[in-house]
Design an enzyme around this catalytic site. Structure first.
Site, PDB file in Angstrom:
ATOM      1  N   GLY A 167     -54.422  -0.872  24.860  1.00  0.00           N
ATOM      2  CA  GLY A 167     -55.487  -1.842  25.105  1.00  0.00           C
ATOM      3  C   GLY A 167     -56.849  -1.750  25.021  1.00  0.00           C
ATOM      4  N   ARG A 217     -51.375  -2.287  18.333  1.00  0.00           N
ATOM      5  CA  ARG A 217     -50.189  -1.412  18.410  1.00  0.00           C
ATOM      6  C   ARG A 217     -49.499  -0.967  17.129  1.00  0.00           C
ATOM      7  NH1 ARG A 217     -50.921  -0.825  24.088  1.00  0.00           N
ATOM      8  NH2 ARG A 217     -51.385  -2.533  24.839  1.00  0.00           N
ATOM      9  N   ASP A 241     -52.454   7.106  27.777  1.00  0.00           N
ATOM     10  CA  ASP A 241     -51.432   8.102  27.657  1.00  0.00           C
ATOM     11  C   ASP A 241     -50.618   8.100  26.207  1.00  0.00           C
ATOM     12  OD1 ASP A 241     -51.920   9.191  29.948  1.00  0.00           O
ATOM     13  OD2 ASP A 241     -50.355   8.243  30.958  1.00  0.00           O
ATOM     14  N   THR A 278     -59.064   2.850  29.608  1.00  0.00           N
ATOM     15  CA  THR A 278     -57.804   1.883  29.834  1.00  0.00           C
ATOM     16  C   THR A 278     -58.511   1.385  31.148  1.00  0.00           C
ATOM     17  OG1 THR A 278     -55.747   1.751  30.910  1.00  0.00           O
ATOM     18  CG2 THR A 278     -56.707   3.928  31.133  1.00  0.00           C
ATOM     19  N   ASP A 293     -56.701   0.451  33.562  1.00  0.00           N
ATOM     20  CA  ASP A 293     -55.586   0.699  34.527  1.00  0.00           C
ATOM     21  C   ASP A 293     -55.803   2.056  35.493  1.00  0.00           C
ATOM     22  OD1 ASP A 293     -54.142  -1.343  33.369  1.00  0.00           O
ATOM     23  OD2 ASP A 293     -52.946   0.053  32.046  1.00  0.00           O
ATOM     24  N   ASP A 348     -54.949   4.901  35.149  1.00  0.00           N
ATOM     25  CA  ASP A 348     -53.517   5.446  35.694  1.00  0.00           C
ATOM     26  C   ASP A 348     -53.481   6.715  34.734  1.00  0.00           C
ATOM     27  OD1 ASP A 348     -53.567   4.291  32.856  1.00  0.00           O
ATOM     28  OD2 ASP A 348     -51.517   3.566  33.214  1.00  0.00           O
ATOM     29  N   ARG A 356     -50.899  -2.850  34.478  1.00  0.00           N
ATOM     30  CA  ARG A 356     -49.628  -2.331  34.087  1.00  0.00           C
ATOM     31  C   ARG A 356     -48.959  -1.830  35.244  1.00  0.00           C
ATOM     32  NH1 ARG A 356     -49.551   2.092  29.150  1.00  0.00           N
ATOM     33  NH2 ARG A 356     -50.021   3.179  30.914  1.00  0.00           N
ATOM     34  N   LYS A 388     -56.059 -18.224  61.456  1.00  0.00           N
ATOM     35  CA  LYS A 388     -56.206 -18.075  60.286  1.00  0.00           C
ATOM     36  C   LYS A 388     -56.383 -19.205  59.274  1.00  0.00           C
ATOM     37  CE  LYS A 388     -57.509 -13.752  58.208  1.00  0.00           C
ATOM     38  NZ  LYS A 388     -58.436 -13.457  57.611  1.00  0.00           N
TER      39      LYS A 388
END
Length: 324
Positions: free
Chosen positions: A15, A76, A107, A129, A131, A133, A175, A218
């Site tokens: 990505g 990809r 990764d 990335t 993310d 992660d 993700r 609220k």
């Protein structure tokens, strides 16, 4: 004895993330400043297998640092996941005189770099990335821009949600990681944050919280839902049926990957790209660049891929306390 490097390649894989262009620019210019030649590889590993390879000069990366996306494009590639594809990729690198390769991605991209390193091509991974992660590093290229883009959008949704006294479920990317959701939940003052790492599938607790807050007066209720949980639209229908509160789902989607990178993404990506070029110039291979404790560092790819990253329990506790 370290392998002498004369020509390096650079590609972006997986990505896209804001700041990738800053990293490419840094790789190119730092390598050129050390007398190395640089080749850009378009479309990631797919472009490598298709030999979409071009010489790069300092001018090729002029005026790119402020642009989102990646000037080398990305794709990809299922073929590169096979031993045959990996053998072919290494042979193509040798055919084009590429002694070392910088892979900017996540990764999955590093797993590909690992295989090229095993086949004699010096490889360095740079974490790109949104993310956040990748376990070996506290920072990944693109996260800061993505989380700020999401934060700004959520502020706007809150405005209209308050006007209509609605509940809004806002789904952010990431993700299977909840970092964007957690950071936005804290930054946007969300009433609930749904994280893949902490989700117990007890939707009734969420419903009870919405009802309890409505009784307190609220006028709105913001739920940040991570992509790893998803199903925001069907969740919104169930919540509206159970609470009687008009509930809308907003999926922010790929807008979080676009846009001009923030200062942090530009600077950190530049430092990481330059660091990767330096590692290759030193003859290093099978390494991943990271950022830890205020320093840019590097790890063995095998070690990095085996590391585990966990969401901060303290940040989760703070987010819940702030939502009272």
């Amino acid at each position: 004895m370290a392998k002498e490097i004369k020509t390096i390649g650079v590609l972006t894989s997986g990505g896209d993330a804001p700041g990738m262009n800053a990293a490419i620019r840094a790789v190119v210019r730092k390598a050129l400043s050390q007398g190395l030649k640089v080749k850009g590889i378009y479309q990631g590993y797919r472009g490598l297998l298709n030999e979409e390879i071009t010489d790069m000069t300092a001018r090729d990366v002029s005026d790119t640092i402020s642009k989102g996306g990646t000037i080398l494009y990305t794709a990809r590639c299922s073929e590169f996941r096979t031993p045959e594809g990996q053998d072919k990729g290494a042979e193509i690198c040798r055919r084009h005189g590429i002694d070392g390769l910088v892979v900017i991605g996540g990764d999955g991209s590093f797993a590909g770099a690992q295989q090229l390193a095993a086949r004699g091509i010096n490889t360095i991974g740079v974490p790109g990335t949104i993310d956040l992660d990748i376990a070996c590093t506290e920072y990944t290229i693109g996260f800061d821009t993505a989380v700020n883009t999401a934060m700004d959008a959520i502020d706007k949704v809150r405005d209209t949600s308050t006007s209509h006294e609605r509940c809004s479920i806002i789904e952010v990317m990431g993700r299977n990681a909840g970092y964007i959701a957690l950071w936005c939940g804290i930054a946007n003052g969300a009433e609930d944050i749904l994280l893949p790492e902490k989700f117990d599938f007890d939707e009734q607790k969420l419903i009870d919280n919405i009802i309890r807050n409505r009784k307190r007066g609220k006028k709105h209720h913001i739920v940040i839902n991570a992509e790893g949980i998803g199903h925001s639209t069907s969740m919104a229908r169930r919540i509206e049926a159970a609470t009687g509160v008009e509930t809308r789902a907003t999926i922010l989607g790929h807008m979080q990957r676009g846009g001009s990178p923030t200062c942090k993404d530009r600077v950190y990506a530049s430092m990481m790209g330059a660091y990767a070029a330096d590692l290759l110039a030193e003859g290093k291979s099978n390494r991943v660049v990271g950022y830890r404790n205020g320093e840019f560092v590097d790890f063995d790819i095998d070690e990095a891929l085996n590391m585990q990253k966990n969401i901060s329990d303290y940040m989760v506790r703070v987010s819940k306390a702030m939502a009272i």
